[in-house]
Design a protein around this motif. Structure first.
Motif, PDB file in Angstrom:
ATOM      1  N   PRO A 115       0.805  -1.244   0.000  1.00 42.61           N
ATOM      2  CA  PRO A 115       0.000   0.000   0.000  1.00 42.61           C
ATOM      3  C   PRO A 115       0.828   1.279   0.000  1.00 42.61           C
ATOM      4  N   LEU A 116       2.126   1.176   0.256  1.00 37.55           N
ATOM      5  CA  LEU A 116       2.971   2.367   0.335  1.00 37.55           C
ATOM      6  C   LEU A 116       3.359   2.894  -1.044  1.00 37.55           C
ATOM      7  N   GLY A 117       3.107   2.115  -2.090  1.00 36.95           N
ATOM      8  CA  GLY A 117       3.431   2.575  -3.435  1.00 36.95           C
ATOM      9  C   GLY A 117       4.871   2.335  -3.852  1.00 36.95           C
ATOM     10  N   LEU A 118       5.610   1.564  -3.086  1.00 36.95           N
ATOM     11  CA  LEU A 118       6.995   1.239  -3.437  1.00 36.95           C
ATOM     12  C   LEU A 118       7.004  -0.027  -4.285  1.00 36.95           C
ATOM     13  N   ARG A 119       7.700   0.014  -5.428  1.00 30.27           N
ATOM     14  CA  ARG A 119       7.664  -1.116  -6.340  1.00 30.27           C
ATOM     15  C   ARG A 119       9.015  -1.807  -6.517  1.00 30.27           C
ATOM     16  N   ALA A 120      10.084  -1.117  -6.209  1.00 34.24           N
ATOM     17  CA  ALA A 120      11.411  -1.719  -6.339  1.00 34.24           C
ATOM     18  C   ALA A 120      12.264  -1.279  -5.158  1.00 34.24           C
ATOM     19  N   ALA A 121      13.231  -2.106  -4.824  1.00 37.68           N
ATOM     20  CA  ALA A 121      14.104  -1.800  -3.680  1.00 37.68           C
ATOM     21  C   ALA A 121      15.483  -2.407  -3.904  1.00 37.68           C
ATOM     22  N   MET A 122      16.434  -1.813  -3.243  1.00 40.27           N
ATOM     23  CA  MET A 122      17.808  -2.319  -3.315  1.00 40.27           C
ATOM     24  C   MET A 122      18.496  -1.987  -2.006  1.00 40.27           C
ATOM     25  N   SER A 123      19.222  -2.947  -1.457  1.00 41.45           N
ATOM     26  CA  SER A 123      19.877  -2.746  -0.164  1.00 41.45           C
ATOM     27  C   SER A 123      21.291  -3.305  -0.209  1.00 41.45           C
ATOM     28  N   ALA A 124      22.216  -2.595   0.418  1.00 41.79           N
ATOM     29  CA  ALA A 124      23.613  -3.023   0.472  1.00 41.79           C
ATOM     30  C   ALA A 124      24.095  -2.992   1.919  1.00 41.79           C
ATOM     31  N   PRO A 125      24.960  -3.940   2.292  1.00 45.92           N
ATOM     32  CA  PRO A 125      25.461  -3.959   3.672  1.00 45.92           C
ATOM     33  C   PRO A 125      26.460  -2.839   3.923  1.00 45.92           C
ATOM     34  N   LEU A 126      26.523  -2.399   5.160  1.00 46.78           N
ATOM     35  CA  LEU A 126      27.526  -1.426   5.595  1.00 46.78           C
ATOM     36  C   LEU A 126      28.605  -2.194   6.344  1.00 46.78           C
ATOM     37  N   VAL A 127      29.700  -2.472   5.672  1.00 44.92           N
ATOM     38  CA  VAL A 127      30.760  -3.307   6.240  1.00 44.92           C
ATOM     39  C   VAL A 127      32.030  -2.479   6.365  1.00 44.92           C
ATOM     40  N   ALA A 128      32.576  -2.442   7.582  1.00 45.32           N
ATOM     41  CA  ALA A 128      33.835  -1.739   7.838  1.00 45.32           C
ATOM     42  C   ALA A 128      34.783  -2.720   8.511  1.00 45.32           C
ATOM     43  N   GLY A 129      35.822  -3.116   7.800  1.00 44.46           N
ATOM     44  CA  GLY A 129      36.723  -4.129   8.341  1.00 44.46           C
ATOM     45  C   GLY A 129      36.001  -5.456   8.463  1.00 44.46           C
ATOM     46  N   ASP A 130      35.989  -6.001   9.676  1.00 50.03           N
ATOM     47  CA  ASP A 130      35.274  -7.264   9.892  1.00 50.03           C
ATOM     48  C   ASP A 130      33.907  -7.035  10.542  1.00 50.03           C
ATOM     49  N   ARG A 131      33.468  -5.782  10.609  1.00 54.95           N
ATOM     50  CA  ARG A 131      32.192  -5.455  11.245  1.00 54.95           C
ATOM     51  C   ARG A 131      31.115  -5.172  10.210  1.00 54.95           C
ATOM     52  N   SER A 132      29.963  -5.775  10.405  1.00 54.97           N
ATOM     53  CA  SER A 132      28.795  -5.453   9.591  1.00 54.97           C
ATOM     54  C   SER A 132      27.920  -4.522  10.417  1.00 54.97           C
ATOM     55  N   LEU A 133      27.948  -3.235  10.079  1.00 62.46           N
ATOM     56  CA  LEU A 133      27.304  -2.212  10.905  1.00 62.46           C
ATOM     57  C   LEU A 133      25.802  -2.155  10.719  1.00 62.46           C
ATOM     58  N   GLY A 134      25.332  -2.571   9.538  1.00 60.99           N
ATOM     59  CA  GLY A 134      23.911  -2.466   9.218  1.00 60.99           C
ATOM     60  C   GLY A 134      23.736  -2.518   7.722  1.00 60.99           C
ATOM     61  N   ALA A 135      22.803  -1.731   7.208  1.00 60.28           N
ATOM     62  CA  ALA A 135      22.537  -1.736   5.770  1.00 60.28           C
ATOM     63  C   ALA A 135      21.959  -0.400   5.340  1.00 60.28           C
ATOM     64  N   ILE A 136      22.151  -0.114   4.072  1.00 58.34           N
ATOM     65  CA  ILE A 136      21.572   1.072   3.452  1.00 58.34           C
ATOM     66  C   ILE A 136      20.655   0.589   2.343  1.00 58.34           C
ATOM     67  N   MET A 156      29.505   0.910  -3.922  1.00 56.11           N
ATOM     68  CA  MET A 156      30.598   1.847  -3.650  1.00 56.11           C
ATOM     69  C   MET A 156      30.186   2.871  -2.601  1.00 56.11           C
ATOM     70  N   PHE A 157      28.976   3.359  -2.708  1.00 49.81           N
ATOM     71  CA  PHE A 157      28.461   4.325  -1.731  1.00 49.81           C
ATOM     72  C   PHE A 157      28.455   3.706  -0.339  1.00 49.81           C
ATOM     73  N   ALA A 158      27.961   2.471  -0.231  1.00 47.07           N
ATOM     74  CA  ALA A 158      27.868   1.796   1.067  1.00 47.07           C
ATOM     75  C   ALA A 158      29.246   1.586   1.688  1.00 47.07           C
ATOM     76  N   ALA A 159      30.234   1.261   0.859  1.00 48.90           N
ATOM     77  CA  ALA A 159      31.589   1.029   1.371  1.00 48.90           C
ATOM     78  C   ALA A 159      32.150   2.297   2.007  1.00 48.90           C
ATOM     79  N   GLN A 160      31.960   3.428   1.326  1.00 48.68           N
ATOM     80  CA  GLN A 160      32.439   4.699   1.873  1.00 48.68           C
ATOM     81  C   GLN A 160      31.635   5.110   3.098  1.00 48.68           C
ATOM     82  N   ALA A 161      30.320   4.913   3.025  1.00 51.51           N
ATOM     83  CA  ALA A 161      29.462   5.284   4.147  1.00 51.51           C
ATOM     84  C   ALA A 161      29.794   4.468   5.390  1.00 51.51           C
ATOM     85  N   ALA A 162      30.122   3.199   5.206  1.00 52.45           N
ATOM     86  CA  ALA A 162      30.452   2.335   6.343  1.00 52.45           C
ATOM     87  C   ALA A 162      31.697   2.833   7.064  1.00 52.45           C
ATOM     88  N   ILE A 163      32.683   3.278   6.295  1.00 50.63           N
ATOM     89  CA  ILE A 163      33.905   3.815   6.908  1.00 50.63           C
ATOM     90  C   ILE A 163      33.586   5.064   7.707  1.00 50.63           C
TER      91      ILE A 163
END
Length: 240
Positions: A115-136, A156-163
């Motif tokens: 019902p929210l009107g969202l039809r497509a999605a994409m998510s990438a992990p936020l990984v810094a070193g050996d830590r998985s901080l979350g996702a974007i 690429m965005f997620a990699a920089q954001a994780a750092i």
């Protein structure tokens, strides 16, 4: 044929704004909100974006959303314990849904967000070193809005954001530790002063002086530091 810019060039301005964050006194929450806003700008086709940081057990600790629709879509993942964001975090891999309604991997979540009107999605992990901080994650209102190029950009965005986020978390923890250490040292000093006052006044040993302070704190339902501070302050006033 249109000449495409290298991925790094496309994100150069975004990375510069991220790096600038480290030059200021920012909190993790502020950093998450900035990364969320930049993700929406950086990924073609995205109408909304969100960032979620989690602990080692997958529990949400900090989150940011570009708008209420994204906030609702994200919250449903944690209520139902399923969805692309959680999968990207757990698998440490990019997850793409070209058509949320027909994708069968997370049926309860897909039905909940329809019902929210969202039809497509994409998510990438936020990984810094050996830590998985979350996702974007980013969302689109059109099916198939994200292609391989968008995938590479988000990774690429997620990699920089994780750092960035890992550094901000570390600085925030260091500030908390520093403040806690300062408080502990101040407490130790004022308690030591109060013990000295009791020892001189009552002619008793250090252990007994501490016991007197502890007993007073329990009787008055106050902390030991508060009792010690009050005693030291009243002694100084009488000395004047």
């Amino acid at each position: 044929m249109v000449q495409e810019l290298p991925l790094a060039d496309e994100l150069a301005a975004v990375f510069a704004r991220m790096s600038g964050l480290l030059m200021s006194e920012e909190t993790t929450s502020t950093a998450v909100n900035l990364v969320t806003a930049l993700a929406r700008e950086a990924i073609p086709g995205a109408v909304g974006a969100g960032v979620t940081l989690v602990d080692d057990r997958g529990g949400k600790t900090t989150s940011g959303a570009s708008d209420p629709v994204v906030e609702k879509a994200d919250s449903m993942q944690y209520e139902l314990d399923e969805g692309p964001c959680l999968a990207a975090w757990a698998q440490r891999a990019l997850v793409r849904l070209d058509e949320i309604g027909s994708d069968g991997r997370w049926p309860r979540w897909s039905r909940a967000v329809e019902p929210l009107g969202l039809r497509a999605a994409m998510s990438a992990p936020l990984v810094a070193g050996d830590r998985s901080l979350g996702a974007i994650k980013v969302y689109a209102q059109q099916p198939g809005a994200f292609d391989r190029h968008a995938e590479h950009l988000l990774v690429m965005f997620a990699a920089q954001a994780a750092i960035l986020l890992a550094n901000v978390q570390s600085m925030e923890s260091a500030r908390r530790l520093s403040d806690g250490l300062k408080d502990a040292l101040r407490s130790r000093d004022v308690i030591a002063t109060a013990k000295g006052i009791v020892m001189a006044r009552e002619g008793i040993a250090e252990e007994l002086a501490l016991a007197v302070l502890v007993a007073n704190a329990q009787r008055e339902h106050k902390t030991l530091r508060d009792i010690a501070h009050a005693l030291a302050r009243s002694t100084v006033r009488r000395g004047h």
